[in-house]
Enzyme design. Sequence first.
Site, PDB file in Angstrom:
ATOM      1  N   CYS A 124      -7.588  -2.602 -10.651  1.00 52.13           N
ATOM      2  CA  CYS A 124      -7.161  -2.241  -9.297  1.00 52.13           C
ATOM      3  C   CYS A 124      -7.858  -0.939  -8.940  1.00 52.13           C
ATOM      4  CB  CYS A 124      -5.645  -2.077  -9.230  1.00 52.13           C
ATOM      5  SG  CYS A 124      -5.052  -1.517  -7.619  1.00 52.13           S
ATOM      6  N   CYS A 149      -8.602  -2.883  -0.899  1.00 59.43           N
ATOM      7  CA  CYS A 149      -8.885  -3.247  -2.287  1.00 59.43           C
ATOM      8  C   CYS A 149     -10.195  -2.579  -2.677  1.00 59.43           C
ATOM      9  CB  CYS A 149      -8.978  -4.764  -2.444  1.00 59.43           C
ATOM     10  SG  CYS A 149      -9.478  -5.301  -4.097  1.00 59.43           S
TER      11      CYS A 149
END
Length: 245
Positions: free
Chosen positions: A187, A76
Amino acid sequence: MKLSFTKMQGCANDYIYLDCRESGVPENIAALSQDLSRRHFSIGADGIICICAPVTAGADGRMRIFNADGSEAQMCGNGVRCVAEWLYTHGVAKETLVVDTNSGTKTITRKGRRLWQVEMGGYSAMAAALPAVVDDVDSLKLEDIGPAFEKHPNFPERVNTEFVQVVDSTHLKMRVWERGSGETWACGTGTCATVAALTELGICPAGEDIHVQLRGGVLTIRVLSGKKLLMTGSAVTVYEGVTEV
Protein backbone atom coordinates in the site's frame (compact mmCIF):
# COMPACT_ATOMS: atom_id res chain seq x y z
CA MET A 1 -20.09 -7.83 -23.86
CA LYS A 2 -16.31 -8.01 -24.25
CA LEU A 3 -14.14 -5.82 -22.03
CA SER A 4 -10.51 -5.04 -22.83
CA PHE A 5 -8.21 -4.62 -19.82
CA THR A 6 -4.61 -4.46 -18.68
CA LYS A 7 -3.43 -6.27 -15.56
CA MET A 8 -0.66 -4.34 -13.76
CA GLN A 9 1.08 -4.51 -10.41
CA GLY A 10 3.19 -2.18 -8.31
CA CYS A 11 4.98 -3.96 -5.48
CA ALA A 12 2.40 -6.77 -6.00
CA ASN A 13 -0.49 -4.35 -5.37
CA ASP A 14 -2.34 -5.63 -8.45
CA TYR A 15 -5.26 -4.01 -10.23
CA ILE A 16 -7.24 -4.36 -13.43
CA TYR A 17 -6.77 -1.22 -15.54
CA LEU A 18 -9.48 0.01 -17.91
CA ASP A 19 -9.02 2.68 -20.58
CA CYS A 20 -11.98 4.97 -19.89
CA ARG A 21 -10.60 8.12 -21.50
CA GLU A 22 -13.26 8.20 -24.22
CA SER A 23 -15.96 5.86 -22.94
CA GLY A 24 -16.10 7.07 -19.35
CA VAL A 25 -16.34 4.84 -16.28
CA PRO A 26 -18.80 1.95 -16.79
CA GLU A 27 -22.12 2.50 -15.01
CA ASN A 28 -21.82 -0.91 -13.35
CA ILE A 29 -18.23 -0.35 -12.17
CA ALA A 30 -18.94 -1.40 -8.56
CA ALA A 31 -20.40 -4.74 -9.65
CA LEU A 32 -17.62 -5.17 -12.22
CA SER A 33 -14.96 -4.64 -9.57
CA GLN A 34 -16.58 -7.16 -7.26
CA ASP A 35 -16.88 -9.74 -10.03
CA LEU A 36 -13.56 -9.34 -11.82
CA SER A 37 -11.49 -9.00 -8.64
CA ARG A 38 -12.43 -12.48 -7.38
CA ARG A 39 -9.29 -14.54 -7.26
CA HIS A 40 -9.49 -18.12 -8.60
CA PHE A 41 -12.90 -17.38 -10.20
CA SER A 42 -12.12 -14.39 -12.43
CA ILE A 43 -9.17 -12.20 -13.43
CA GLY A 44 -8.34 -11.61 -9.78
CA ALA A 45 -7.07 -8.31 -8.37
CA ASP A 46 -7.18 -5.86 -5.48
CA GLY A 47 -9.73 -3.91 -7.53
CA ILE A 48 -10.19 -1.93 -10.75
CA ILE A 49 -8.47 1.32 -11.71
CA CYS A 50 -10.10 3.39 -14.43
CA ILE A 51 -7.80 5.60 -16.51
CA CYS A 52 -9.95 8.58 -17.43
CA ALA A 53 -9.60 11.88 -19.26
CA PRO A 54 -7.98 14.57 -17.09
CA VAL A 55 -10.06 17.23 -15.36
CA THR A 56 -7.18 19.60 -14.54
CA ALA A 57 -5.61 21.78 -17.22
CA GLY A 58 -2.23 20.36 -18.20
CA ALA A 59 -2.80 16.96 -16.62
CA ASP A 60 -2.20 13.81 -18.64
CA GLY A 61 -4.96 11.64 -17.23
CA ARG A 62 -7.16 10.89 -14.25
CA MET A 63 -7.27 7.84 -12.00
CA ARG A 64 -10.38 6.48 -10.31
CA ILE A 65 -9.92 3.42 -8.11
CA PHE A 66 -12.53 0.87 -7.04
CA ASN A 67 -11.77 -1.68 -4.34
CA ALA A 68 -12.52 -5.38 -4.60
CA ASP A 69 -15.79 -4.82 -2.72
CA GLY A 70 -16.89 -2.15 -5.22
CA SER A 71 -16.31 0.87 -2.99
CA GLU A 72 -14.40 3.83 -4.44
CA ALA A 73 -11.09 4.87 -2.87
CA GLN A 74 -9.45 8.29 -2.94
CA MET A 75 -5.90 7.42 -3.96
CA CYS A 76 -3.50 4.54 -4.50
CA GLY A 77 0.22 5.21 -4.51
CA ASN A 78 1.11 1.95 -6.23
CA GLY A 79 -1.77 2.39 -8.65
CA VAL A 80 -0.84 5.90 -9.74
CA ARG A 81 2.65 4.67 -10.70
CA CYS A 82 1.02 2.01 -12.85
CA VAL A 83 -1.24 4.63 -14.44
CA ALA A 84 1.90 6.59 -15.35
CA GLU A 85 3.50 3.45 -16.81
CA TRP A 86 0.32 2.70 -18.78
CA LEU A 87 0.11 6.23 -20.17
CA TYR A 88 3.84 6.16 -21.00
CA THR A 89 3.44 2.95 -23.00
CA HIS A 90 0.14 3.99 -24.62
CA GLY A 91 1.07 7.18 -26.40
CA VAL A 92 1.91 9.66 -23.63
CA ALA A 93 5.67 9.04 -23.56
CA LYS A 94 6.69 11.87 -21.23
CA GLU A 95 9.35 11.55 -18.56
CA THR A 96 7.14 13.45 -16.10
CA LEU A 97 3.39 12.93 -16.00
CA VAL A 98 0.61 14.62 -14.06
CA VAL A 99 -2.37 12.50 -13.00
CA ASP A 100 -5.60 13.68 -11.38
CA THR A 101 -6.85 11.63 -8.42
CA ASN A 102 -9.67 12.03 -5.94
CA SER A 103 -7.08 13.45 -3.53
CA GLY A 104 -5.56 15.98 -5.91
CA THR A 105 -3.08 15.91 -8.77
CA LYS A 106 0.07 13.83 -8.48
CA THR A 107 3.31 14.35 -10.39
CA ILE A 108 5.09 11.13 -11.37
CA THR A 109 8.62 11.04 -12.81
CA ARG A 110 10.19 8.14 -14.70
CA LYS A 111 13.38 6.95 -13.01
CA GLY A 112 14.16 3.99 -15.21
CA ARG A 113 12.53 1.04 -16.94
CA ARG A 114 9.26 0.35 -15.10
CA LEU A 115 10.43 2.56 -12.21
CA TRP A 116 8.52 5.72 -11.20
CA GLN A 117 8.75 8.30 -8.42
CA VAL A 118 5.60 9.98 -7.11
CA GLU A 119 5.37 13.36 -5.40
CA MET A 120 2.82 12.28 -2.82
CA GLY A 121 2.28 15.74 -1.32
CA GLY A 122 2.48 16.84 2.28
CA TYR A 123 1.25 15.25 5.47
CA SER A 124 -0.03 16.59 8.76
CA ALA A 125 1.33 15.31 12.06
CA MET A 126 -1.18 13.78 14.45
CA ALA A 127 -0.90 12.22 17.89
CA ALA A 128 2.49 10.81 18.89
CA ALA A 129 0.98 7.35 19.33
CA LEU A 130 0.20 7.01 15.61
CA PRO A 131 2.08 3.92 14.42
CA ALA A 132 1.25 0.36 15.43
CA VAL A 133 4.82 -0.93 15.72
CA VAL A 134 5.09 -4.67 16.27
CA ASP A 135 7.95 -7.09 16.96
CA ASP A 136 7.35 -9.47 14.06
CA VAL A 137 4.93 -8.66 11.26
CA ASP A 138 5.34 -12.08 9.64
CA SER A 139 3.69 -13.86 12.56
CA LEU A 140 0.60 -11.64 12.67
CA LYS A 141 -2.75 -13.32 12.06
CA LEU A 142 -3.84 -10.32 10.03
CA GLU A 143 -7.02 -11.94 8.75
CA ASP A 144 -8.28 -11.94 12.36
CA ILE A 145 -6.96 -8.54 13.43
CA GLY A 146 -7.51 -6.46 10.28
CA PRO A 147 -11.32 -6.54 10.08
CA ALA A 148 -11.60 -5.39 13.71
CA PHE A 149 -9.76 -2.17 12.85
CA GLU A 150 -11.42 -1.69 9.46
CA LYS A 151 -14.96 -1.93 10.82
CA HIS A 152 -14.46 -0.39 14.26
CA PRO A 153 -17.23 2.14 15.09
CA ASN A 154 -14.61 4.84 15.63
CA PHE A 155 -14.05 4.76 11.85
CA PRO A 156 -17.47 5.21 10.21
CA GLU A 157 -15.88 5.33 6.73
CA ARG A 158 -13.67 2.32 7.60
CA VAL A 159 -9.89 2.54 7.79
CA ASN A 160 -6.65 1.02 6.51
CA THR A 161 -4.32 -0.37 9.17
CA GLU A 162 -0.55 -0.75 8.88
CA PHE A 163 1.49 -3.05 11.12
CA VAL A 164 5.14 -2.06 11.24
CA GLN A 165 8.36 -3.68 12.38
CA VAL A 166 11.41 -1.42 12.74
CA VAL A 167 14.52 -3.21 11.46
CA ASP A 168 16.69 -0.11 11.82
CA SER A 169 16.30 3.63 11.27
CA THR A 170 16.16 3.34 7.47
CA HIS A 171 14.64 -0.14 7.04
CA LEU A 172 11.12 -1.19 7.98
CA LYS A 173 8.89 -4.22 7.43
CA MET A 174 5.17 -3.70 7.04
CA ARG A 175 1.91 -5.51 6.40
CA VAL A 176 -1.34 -3.77 5.58
CA TRP A 177 -5.05 -4.45 5.84
CA GLU A 178 -6.95 -2.24 3.39
CA ARG A 179 -10.58 -1.29 3.67
CA GLY A 180 -12.56 -2.84 0.87
CA SER A 181 -9.84 -5.28 -0.19
CA GLY A 182 -8.49 -7.10 2.87
CA GLU A 183 -4.78 -7.79 3.13
CA THR A 184 -2.91 -6.48 0.12
CA TRP A 185 0.75 -7.11 -0.58
CA ALA A 186 1.57 -3.40 -0.59
CA CYS A 187 0.00 0.00 0.00
CA GLY A 188 1.81 3.09 -1.23
CA THR A 189 -0.20 5.68 0.67
CA GLY A 190 -0.04 3.58 3.83
CA THR A 191 3.71 3.18 3.48
CA CYS A 192 4.09 6.96 3.16
CA ALA A 193 1.93 7.49 6.24
CA THR A 194 3.99 4.98 8.18
CA VAL A 195 7.30 6.65 7.33
CA ALA A 196 5.79 10.07 8.11
CA ALA A 197 4.66 8.86 11.54
CA LEU A 198 8.00 7.26 12.38
CA THR A 199 9.82 10.38 11.22
CA GLU A 200 7.68 12.49 13.54
CA LEU A 201 8.61 10.13 16.37
CA GLY A 202 12.31 10.46 15.59
CA ILE A 203 12.68 6.80 14.65
CA CYS A 204 13.34 7.44 10.94
CA PRO A 205 15.46 10.36 9.69
CA ALA A 206 13.99 13.03 7.43
CA GLY A 207 15.80 13.66 4.17
CA GLU A 208 17.02 10.08 3.78
CA ASP A 209 15.67 7.13 1.83
CA ILE A 210 13.63 4.80 4.03
CA HIS A 211 13.30 1.30 2.57
CA VAL A 212 10.06 -0.46 3.47
CA GLN A 213 9.79 -4.20 2.87
CA LEU A 214 6.22 -5.23 2.09
CA ARG A 215 4.98 -8.65 1.13
CA GLY A 216 5.15 -7.67 -2.54
CA GLY A 217 8.52 -5.92 -2.57
CA VAL A 218 10.25 -2.75 -1.44
CA LEU A 219 9.04 0.86 -1.59
CA THR A 220 11.47 3.71 -0.96
CA ILE A 221 10.11 6.76 0.85
CA ARG A 222 11.82 10.08 1.56
CA VAL A 223 10.44 12.87 3.76
CA LEU A 224 11.42 16.25 2.30
CA SER A 225 11.37 19.69 3.89
CA GLY A 226 7.89 21.00 4.44
CA LYS A 227 6.72 17.47 5.32
CA LYS A 228 6.40 16.49 1.67
CA LEU A 229 6.84 12.89 0.61
CA LEU A 230 8.50 11.14 -2.32
CA MET A 231 7.72 7.50 -3.09
CA THR A 232 9.71 5.38 -5.54
CA GLY A 233 8.74 1.92 -6.73
CA SER A 234 8.06 -0.33 -9.68
CA ALA A 235 5.11 -0.37 -12.08
CA VAL A 236 4.81 -3.56 -14.12
CA THR A 237 2.40 -4.65 -16.84
CA VAL A 238 1.53 -8.29 -16.23
CA TYR A 239 -0.63 -8.91 -19.30
CA GLU A 240 -3.37 -7.46 -21.50
CA GLY A 241 -6.55 -9.32 -22.28
CA VAL A 242 -10.26 -9.37 -23.07
CA THR A 243 -12.95 -10.80 -20.85
CA GLU A 244 -16.70 -11.39 -21.11
CA VAL A 245 -18.78 -9.29 -18.73
